[in-house]
Scaffold this motif. Structure first.
Motif, PDB file in Angstrom:
ATOM      1  N   ILE A  94       3.450  -7.138  -7.302  1.00 55.24           N
ATOM      2  CA  ILE A  94       4.229  -6.332  -8.126  1.00 55.24           C
ATOM      3  C   ILE A  94       4.825  -5.192  -7.357  1.00 55.24           C
ATOM      4  O   ILE A  94       6.099  -4.784  -7.379  1.00 55.24           O
ATOM      5  CB  ILE A  94       3.474  -5.824  -9.392  1.00 55.24           C
ATOM      6  CG1 ILE A  94       2.775  -6.883 -10.179  1.00 55.24           C
ATOM      7  CG2 ILE A  94       4.494  -4.845 -10.129  1.00 55.24           C
ATOM      8  CD1 ILE A  94       3.702  -7.874 -10.598  1.00 55.24           C
ATOM      9  N   ILE A  95       3.989  -4.491  -6.379  1.00 57.68           N
ATOM     10  CA  ILE A  95       4.618  -3.671  -5.340  1.00 57.68           C
ATOM     11  C   ILE A  95       3.956  -4.154  -4.043  1.00 57.68           C
ATOM     12  O   ILE A  95       2.887  -4.766  -3.724  1.00 57.68           O
ATOM     13  CB  ILE A  95       4.092  -2.309  -5.676  1.00 57.68           C
ATOM     14  CG1 ILE A  95       4.516  -1.221  -4.680  1.00 57.68           C
ATOM     15  CG2 ILE A  95       2.332  -2.208  -5.697  1.00 57.68           C
ATOM     16  CD1 ILE A  95       4.151   0.127  -5.151  1.00 57.68           C
ATOM     17  N   CYS A 151      -4.477  -1.474  -7.134  1.00 57.69           N
ATOM     18  CA  CYS A 151      -4.623  -2.333  -6.065  1.00 57.69           C
ATOM     19  C   CYS A 151      -4.313  -3.810  -6.604  1.00 57.69           C
ATOM     20  O   CYS A 151      -4.069  -4.809  -5.941  1.00 57.69           O
ATOM     21  CB  CYS A 151      -6.149  -2.454  -5.827  1.00 57.69           C
ATOM     22  SG  CYS A 151      -6.386  -0.807  -4.831  1.00 57.69           S
ATOM     23  N   TYR A 152      -4.758  -4.143  -7.827  1.00 59.00           N
ATOM     24  CA  TYR A 152      -4.469  -5.558  -8.532  1.00 59.00           C
ATOM     25  C   TYR A 152      -2.777  -5.811  -8.598  1.00 59.00           C
ATOM     26  O   TYR A 152      -2.365  -6.842  -8.249  1.00 59.00           O
ATOM     27  CB  TYR A 152      -4.647  -5.598  -9.909  1.00 59.00           C
ATOM     28  CG  TYR A 152      -4.703  -6.552 -10.516  1.00 59.00           C
ATOM     29  CD1 TYR A 152      -5.267  -8.012 -10.068  1.00 59.00           C
ATOM     30  CD2 TYR A 152      -3.884  -6.991 -11.582  1.00 59.00           C
ATOM     31  CE1 TYR A 152      -5.231  -9.219 -10.716  1.00 59.00           C
ATOM     32  CE2 TYR A 152      -3.615  -8.041 -12.330  1.00 59.00           C
ATOM     33  CZ  TYR A 152      -4.323  -9.234 -11.768  1.00 59.00           C
ATOM     34  OH  TYR A 152      -4.233 -10.506 -12.554  1.00 59.00           O
ATOM     35  N   ASN A 153      -2.168  -4.576  -8.628  1.00 58.83           N
ATOM     36  CA  ASN A 153      -0.681  -4.804  -8.583  1.00 58.83           C
ATOM     37  C   ASN A 153      -0.103  -5.405  -7.182  1.00 58.83           C
ATOM     38  O   ASN A 153       0.696  -5.998  -7.200  1.00 58.83           O
ATOM     39  CB  ASN A 153       0.331  -3.288  -8.883  1.00 58.83           C
ATOM     40  CG  ASN A 153       0.416  -3.502 -10.621  1.00 58.83           C
ATOM     41  OD1 ASN A 153       1.233  -3.997 -11.076  1.00 58.83           O
ATOM     42  ND2 ASN A 153      -0.772  -2.911 -11.280  1.00 58.83           N
ATOM     43  N   ALA A 191       3.697   1.159 -10.510  1.00 58.28           N
ATOM     44  CA  ALA A 191       3.746   0.211  -9.499  1.00 58.28           C
ATOM     45  C   ALA A 191       5.210  -0.430  -9.566  1.00 58.28           C
ATOM     46  O   ALA A 191       6.004  -0.525  -8.642  1.00 58.28           O
ATOM     47  CB  ALA A 191       2.709  -1.001  -9.786  1.00 58.28           C
ATOM     48  N   PHE A 192       5.578  -0.827 -10.879  1.00 58.45           N
ATOM     49  CA  PHE A 192       6.959  -1.409 -11.166  1.00 58.45           C
ATOM     50  C   PHE A 192       7.919  -0.238 -10.719  1.00 58.45           C
ATOM     51  O   PHE A 192       8.987  -0.688 -10.170  1.00 58.45           O
ATOM     52  CB  PHE A 192       7.124  -1.613 -12.645  1.00 58.45           C
ATOM     53  CG  PHE A 192       8.142  -2.002 -12.957  1.00 58.45           C
ATOM     54  CD1 PHE A 192       8.738  -3.378 -12.859  1.00 58.45           C
ATOM     55  CD2 PHE A 192       9.477  -1.176 -13.621  1.00 58.45           C
ATOM     56  CE1 PHE A 192      10.081  -4.034 -13.154  1.00 58.45           C
ATOM     57  CE2 PHE A 192      10.541  -1.709 -13.936  1.00 58.45           C
ATOM     58  CZ  PHE A 192      11.078  -3.023 -13.717  1.00 58.45           C
ATOM     59  N   GLY A 249      12.288   1.655  -6.547  1.00 61.68           N
ATOM     60  CA  GLY A 249      12.975   2.504  -5.604  1.00 61.68           C
ATOM     61  C   GLY A 249      12.735   4.187  -6.006  1.00 61.68           C
ATOM     62  O   GLY A 249      13.260   4.875  -5.569  1.00 61.68           O
ATOM     63  N   VAL A 250      11.869   4.398  -7.118  1.00 66.10           N
ATOM     64  CA  VAL A 250      11.564   5.797  -7.380  1.00 66.10           C
ATOM     65  C   VAL A 250      10.241   6.228  -6.881  1.00 66.10           C
ATOM     66  O   VAL A 250       9.114   5.472  -7.155  1.00 66.10           O
ATOM     67  CB  VAL A 250      11.600   6.113  -9.005  1.00 66.10           C
ATOM     68  CG1 VAL A 250      11.264   7.400  -9.144  1.00 66.10           C
ATOM     69  CG2 VAL A 250      13.026   5.932  -9.612  1.00 66.10           C
TER      70      VAL A 250
END
Length: 324
Positions: free
Chosen positions: A269-270, A262-264, A239-240, A245-246
């Motif tokens: 985070i995204i 889903c939690y992210n 997610a990070f 951008g990758v």
């Protein structure tokens, strides 16, 4: 980055249109066509780097695949009896890792290419020569900004976060050795003296952290040999990186990874509109599943929905029956 695929008669996929997001997860039943979709993605870009892998999988195949890239460039591929014919090629660079990644070993080979290898077999070498490079665009910082932005420091951060260990490389003339060390250990140890999961994660980290913004990384079954806790933390990493951008394209059977993604989204985070789950059952078309801003599964009209039956097999009802 890829944005859309249109597939005509490519193995089990007929008249298939797939939306590809910055974080795309192919999931579903075995032998339903997920790997075929991954190969279709591979054919959009630098597929010659994986010529042998692809050639073995398109023998006697006739198909047509067209692509739309995020920068609106289009390209198409025709496959006639296993022979690839390009009409136009867009600027699409990717790295691909198979599910059967390199096993733990005392030493790893070097390469003349700037490629970690389809099994991640050259990841230790690539790490050894690039570990001091600045990867600021893909770097995470802690609350005190104590983590510097070299590949070495970022790899150290994530492998400790995911597996609770650290890693270092020792370069010889024509080989590279890796050593791992957990916080409670006095001495470092070779990959042969740790679990398979450690060797599975390392090439994933190197593939993503050495990518450039706008590149794509495709990975089959990133969860292989990992404890559920590590699978979940690997989702945080994906997610990070995707938010940075990758583009990340995964094929997975891991519910821990899916739920943590889903939690992210829920935690910001995204962005929710950067994620899509492409679900596939045998003899059925792909089904696109999205999330809303809270990380809940929704359809293309933003209506809440459940994940398809059969993927999360153990239901709350079944759990309750055990304890009645």
């Amino acid at each position: 980055m890829l944005k859309e695929l249109n597939i005509t008669k490519f193995k089990v996929l007929e008249n298939t249109k797939l939306e590809i997001k910055p974080l795309t997860i192919f999931c579903g039943e075995n032998s339903s066509g997920k790997s075929t979709a991954i190969i279709a993605c591979m054919l959009a870009g630098n597929y010659r780097d994986y010529a042998n892998y692809i050639k073995d999988r398109i023998i006697n195949v006739n198909a047509e695949i067209s692509y739309t890239l995020i920068n609106k460039l289009n390209s198409s591929i025709n496959i006639n009896n296993g022979v690839i014919q390009e009409s136009q090629t867009g600027n699409f660079n990717y790295t691909f890792l198979q599910a059967d990644r390199v096993s733990p070993d005392k030493q790893y080979n070097i390469t003349t290419d700037n490629n970690i290898g389809i099994h991640g077999e050259y990841a230790p070498y690539i790490y050894s020569i690039k570990q001091h490079e600045n990867i600021q665009d893909l770097s995470i910082k802690d609350s005190n900004n104590d983590i510097n932005t070299t590949l070495r420091s970022q790899t150290a951060y994530w492998i400790k976060y995911i597996l609770g260990t650290t890693v270092k490389a020792d370069r010889q003339a024509d080989k590279v050795s890796l050593y791992y060390q957990a916080p409670h250990d006095v001495e470092a140890y070779s990959p042969l003296n740790t679990g398979f999961g450690t060797s599975m994660v390392f090439p994933i980290l190197i593939a993503c952290l050495t990518a450039k913004i706008g590149d794509t990384v495709m990975i089959e079954n990133p969860e292989v040999h990992l404890h559920p806790k590590a699978q979940s933390k690997l989702a945080d990493f994906f997610a990070f990186i995707a938010q940075k951008g990758v583009q990340i394209i995964l094929e997975t059977h891991c519910e821990h990874l899916i739920y943590k993604l889903c939690y992210n989204v829920n935690q910001g985070i995204i962005d929710y509109d950067k994620v899509v789950f492409q679900y596939k059952e045998i003899n059925k078309p792909f089904e696109a599943i999205y999330t809303d801003k809270k990380g809940r599964f929704v359809d293309e009209k933003n209506n809440q929905r459940k994940f398809p039956t059969g993927f999360f097999d153990a239901t709350l009802t079944e759990y309750l029956q055990i304890y009645r």
